[in-house]
Design a protein around this motif. Structure first.
Motif, PDB file in Angstrom:
ATOM      1  N   ASN A 210      -4.216   4.577 -30.871  1.00 51.19           N
ATOM      2  CA  ASN A 210      -5.017   4.247 -32.194  1.00 51.19           C
ATOM      3  C   ASN A 210      -5.396   5.200 -32.877  1.00 51.19           C
ATOM      4  N   MET A 211      -5.419   5.316 -34.077  1.00 52.11           N
ATOM      5  CA  MET A 211      -5.970   6.413 -34.942  1.00 52.11           C
ATOM      6  C   MET A 211      -6.429   5.978 -36.277  1.00 52.11           C
ATOM      7  N   ILE A 212      -7.487   6.569 -36.944  1.00 48.87           N
ATOM      8  CA  ILE A 212      -7.782   6.317 -38.137  1.00 48.87           C
ATOM      9  C   ILE A 212      -8.082   7.474 -39.084  1.00 48.87           C
ATOM     10  N   ALA A 213      -8.071   7.340 -40.172  1.00 45.84           N
ATOM     11  CA  ALA A 213      -8.209   8.467 -41.175  1.00 45.84           C
ATOM     12  C   ALA A 213      -9.252   8.292 -41.980  1.00 45.84           C
ATOM     13  N   ILE A 214     -10.324   9.020 -41.911  1.00 46.01           N
ATOM     14  CA  ILE A 214     -11.768   9.063 -42.548  1.00 46.01           C
ATOM     15  C   ILE A 214     -11.739  10.091 -43.599  1.00 46.01           C
ATOM     16  N   TYR A 215     -11.834   9.780 -44.957  1.00 50.31           N
ATOM     17  CA  TYR A 215     -11.997  10.563 -46.114  1.00 50.31           C
ATOM     18  C   TYR A 215     -13.693  11.017 -45.957  1.00 50.31           C
ATOM     19  N   LYS A 216     -14.137  12.105 -46.507  1.00 50.39           N
ATOM     20  CA  LYS A 216     -15.602  12.401 -46.277  1.00 50.39           C
ATOM     21  C   LYS A 216     -16.032  13.016 -47.287  1.00 50.39           C
ATOM     22  N   GLU A 217     -17.200  12.636 -48.046  1.00 55.17           N
ATOM     23  CA  GLU A 217     -18.041  13.579 -48.858  1.00 55.17           C
ATOM     24  C   GLU A 217     -19.626  13.431 -48.354  1.00 55.17           C
ATOM     25  N   ASN A 218     -20.377  14.307 -48.773  1.00 52.05           N
ATOM     26  CA  ASN A 218     -21.631  14.135 -48.193  1.00 52.05           C
ATOM     27  C   ASN A 218     -22.723  13.143 -48.324  1.00 52.05           C
ATOM     28  N   TYR A 219     -22.065  12.046 -49.092  1.00 51.51           N
ATOM     29  CA  TYR A 219     -22.759  10.922 -49.339  1.00 51.51           C
ATOM     30  C   TYR A 219     -22.029   9.677 -48.892  1.00 51.51           C
ATOM     31  N   SER A 220     -20.662   9.819 -48.457  1.00 57.04           N
ATOM     32  CA  SER A 220     -19.680   8.585 -48.260  1.00 57.04           C
ATOM     33  C   SER A 220     -18.732   8.885 -47.437  1.00 57.04           C
ATOM     34  N   LEU A 221     -18.187   7.921 -46.551  1.00 55.27           N
ATOM     35  CA  LEU A 221     -17.014   7.948 -46.001  1.00 55.27           C
ATOM     36  C   LEU A 221     -16.189   6.783 -46.129  1.00 55.27           C
ATOM     37  N   ALA A 222     -14.796   6.993 -46.218  1.00 54.98           N
ATOM     38  CA  ALA A 222     -14.018   5.853 -46.368  1.00 54.98           C
ATOM     39  C   ALA A 222     -12.900   5.746 -45.419  1.00 54.98           C
ATOM     40  N   LEU A 223     -12.385   4.774 -45.014  1.00 58.25           N
ATOM     41  CA  LEU A 223     -11.505   4.228 -44.019  1.00 58.25           C
ATOM     42  C   LEU A 223     -10.078   4.328 -44.906  1.00 58.25           C
ATOM     43  N   LEU A 224      -9.325   5.410 -45.044  1.00 57.41           N
ATOM     44  CA  LEU A 224      -8.098   5.694 -45.618  1.00 57.41           C
ATOM     45  C   LEU A 224      -6.959   5.162 -44.917  1.00 57.41           C
ATOM     46  N   GLY A 225      -6.918   4.958 -43.577  1.00 56.19           N
ATOM     47  CA  GLY A 225      -5.819   4.434 -42.752  1.00 56.19           C
ATOM     48  C   GLY A 225      -6.270   3.943 -41.423  1.00 56.19           C
ATOM     49  N   THR A 226      -5.586   3.195 -40.983  1.00 53.52           N
ATOM     50  CA  THR A 226      -5.706   2.681 -39.513  1.00 53.52           C
ATOM     51  C   THR A 226      -4.209   2.559 -38.931  1.00 53.52           C
ATOM     52  N   TYR A 227      -4.040   2.947 -37.690  1.00 53.49           N
ATOM     53  CA  TYR A 227      -2.707   3.170 -37.205  1.00 53.49           C
ATOM     54  C   TYR A 227      -2.660   2.564 -35.583  1.00 53.49           C
ATOM     55  N   ASN A 228      -1.871   1.768 -35.438  1.00 50.27           N
ATOM     56  CA  ASN A 228      -2.051   1.153 -33.980  1.00 50.27           C
ATOM     57  C   ASN A 228      -0.796   0.872 -33.273  1.00 50.27           C
ATOM     58  N   GLU A 229      -0.596   1.415 -32.168  1.00 47.09           N
ATOM     59  CA  GLU A 229       0.470   1.082 -31.488  1.00 47.09           C
ATOM     60  C   GLU A 229       0.453  -0.249 -30.995  1.00 47.09           C
ATOM     61  N   ARG A 230       1.546  -0.949 -31.311  1.00 47.97           N
ATOM     62  CA  ARG A 230       1.484  -2.385 -31.277  1.00 47.97           C
ATOM     63  C   ARG A 230       1.281  -3.040 -30.030  1.00 47.97           C
ATOM     64  N   ASP A 231       1.906  -2.339 -29.044  1.00 47.78           N
ATOM     65  CA  ASP A 231       1.579  -2.802 -27.571  1.00 47.78           C
ATOM     66  C   ASP A 231       0.290  -2.746 -27.019  1.00 47.78           C
ATOM     67  N   SER A 232      -0.635  -1.793 -27.796  1.00 53.17           N
ATOM     68  CA  SER A 232      -2.122  -1.571 -27.283  1.00 53.17           C
ATOM     69  C   SER A 232      -2.932  -2.140 -27.958  1.00 53.17           C
ATOM     70  N   VAL A 233      -2.651  -3.146 -29.046  1.00 50.26           N
ATOM     71  CA  VAL A 233      -3.665  -3.353 -29.996  1.00 50.26           C
ATOM     72  C   VAL A 233      -4.991  -4.282 -29.066  1.00 50.26           C
ATOM     73  N   LYS A 234      -4.594  -4.743 -28.056  1.00 49.95           N
ATOM     74  CA  LYS A 234      -5.878  -5.679 -27.370  1.00 49.95           C
ATOM     75  C   LYS A 234      -6.843  -4.715 -26.635  1.00 49.95           C
ATOM     76  N   LEU A 235      -6.425  -3.631 -26.616  1.00 43.72           N
ATOM     77  CA  LEU A 235      -7.643  -2.529 -26.240  1.00 43.72           C
ATOM     78  C   LEU A 235      -8.674  -2.269 -26.982  1.00 43.72           C
ATOM     79  N   SER A 236      -8.381  -2.715 -28.459  1.00 44.27           N
ATOM     80  CA  SER A 236      -9.473  -2.522 -29.525  1.00 44.27           C
ATOM     81  C   SER A 236      -9.790  -0.983 -29.733  1.00 44.27           C
TER      82      SER A 236
END
Length: 301
Positions: A210-236
């Motif tokens: 699993n992987m996430i991409a987080i954009y960052k500023e000093n006042y805000s964070l944003a989830l720009l991407g979520t990537y998951n191996e299909r066979d391992s989704v249940k691991l959360s």
């Protein structure tokens, strides 16, 4: 009262000050984000002496300027110390008169006298982490209780090898064609290399799942991407990664889920019990865009 400036005409000292003090403050309007996401192809509409500003991202097709929010840029719109319907209407009227618009997202604070199409976004505002976590849905809390075997054999790694990151996005980027996927990878990489974006990977038995991409500023964070191996989704792993970022930052920063038009993704976001913050937009079909261009050409002639 509203004037249009090309990129090279912008007084960035005044622009940055306006964004910094704006009640609508969003990282999408920061110069660094816009310069990278548009490759410096954006105009600026200005009210008086930068009392209010409106960035206008552009692409060029057959020599024609077309307005469309760049990839990963959800909200722009009007930025000022006080959100004013009257001033926003001035910007809107000037904008639709002067530009050919395919898609433009205003921000969730902007109000207008006329009804506009709305899209959903989700935010968690700064608070004590335990207070934020207590609001998670029962299902989300269960997902975050990893089995002991998973805990013993997993780790979170931040900003690991960039080539491995790119390959993982390619292998898990479902629903995107190859060209779009490479454009996303290129954009995320540029943000990362400019120290504006972090990648968090969930490794299970030393394998990235699993992987996430987080954009960052000093006042805000944003989830720009979520990537998951299909066979391992249940691991959360993705839930675990998002929760980790929230736990480390939510006392001082907004967490922006970026919204989604996909019901399953929206349901996933809602599990963290964020606040719904709809934002207005202009969205037209390609057919209507062509009609816009023809009308403006006839008017100019």
């Amino acid at each position: 009262m509203i004037r249009r400036l090309k990129y090279q005409e912008i007084d960035f000292e005044k622009y940055n000050r306006c964004i910094e003090n704006a009640v609508q403050k969003k990282f999408y309007a920061e110069r660094s984000f816009l310069d990278i996401s548009t490759n410096k192809k954006w105009d600026l509409l200005v009210y008086k002496d930068y009392e209010a500003v409106m960035p206008v991202p552009l692409i060029y097709k057959f020599g024609i300027k077309i307005v469309i929010n760049p990839k990963l840029c959800q909200q722009l719109g009007i930025f000022s110390e006080i959100d004013s319907v009257e001033i926003n209407d001035l910007f809107y009227d000037y904008f639709v008169k002067k530009y050919s618009i395919l898609y433009y997202g205003f921000n969730d604070v902007n109000s207008f006298s006329k009804p506009l199409k709305k899209r959903n976004n989700f935010l968690i505002f700064p608070d004590n982490y335990e207070t934020v976590r207590q609001k998670y849905s029962p299902k989300r809390k269960r997902k975050l209780r990893l089995d002991q075997e998973v805990l013993d054999n997993s780790e979170i790694i931040k900003n690991f090898d960039l080539e491995e990151i790119k390959d993982f996005i390619r292998s898990t980027g479902l629903g995107a064609d190859a060209k779009d996927l490479e454009q996303f990878i290129n954009l995320l990489s540029k943000f990362h290399l400019n120290d504006k974006l972090d990648f968090y990977g969930f490794f299970y038995h030393q394998k990235l799942i699993n992987m996430i991409a987080i954009y960052k500023e000093n006042y805000s964070l944003a989830l720009l991407g979520t990537y998951n191996e299909r066979d391992s989704v249940k691991l959360s792993g993705s839930s675990y990664l998002i929760d980790k970022v929230i736990s480390e930052n939510i006392e001082s920063k907004i967490f922006d889920f970026e919204g989604s038009e996909i019901p399953a993704v929206e349901e996933f976001f809602r599990g963290f019990r964020p606040e719904l913050r709809p934002y207005p937009c202009i969205q037209v079909s390609k057919k209507d865009l062509i009609l816009q261009i023809i009308k403006k050409s006839l008017f100019l002639n």
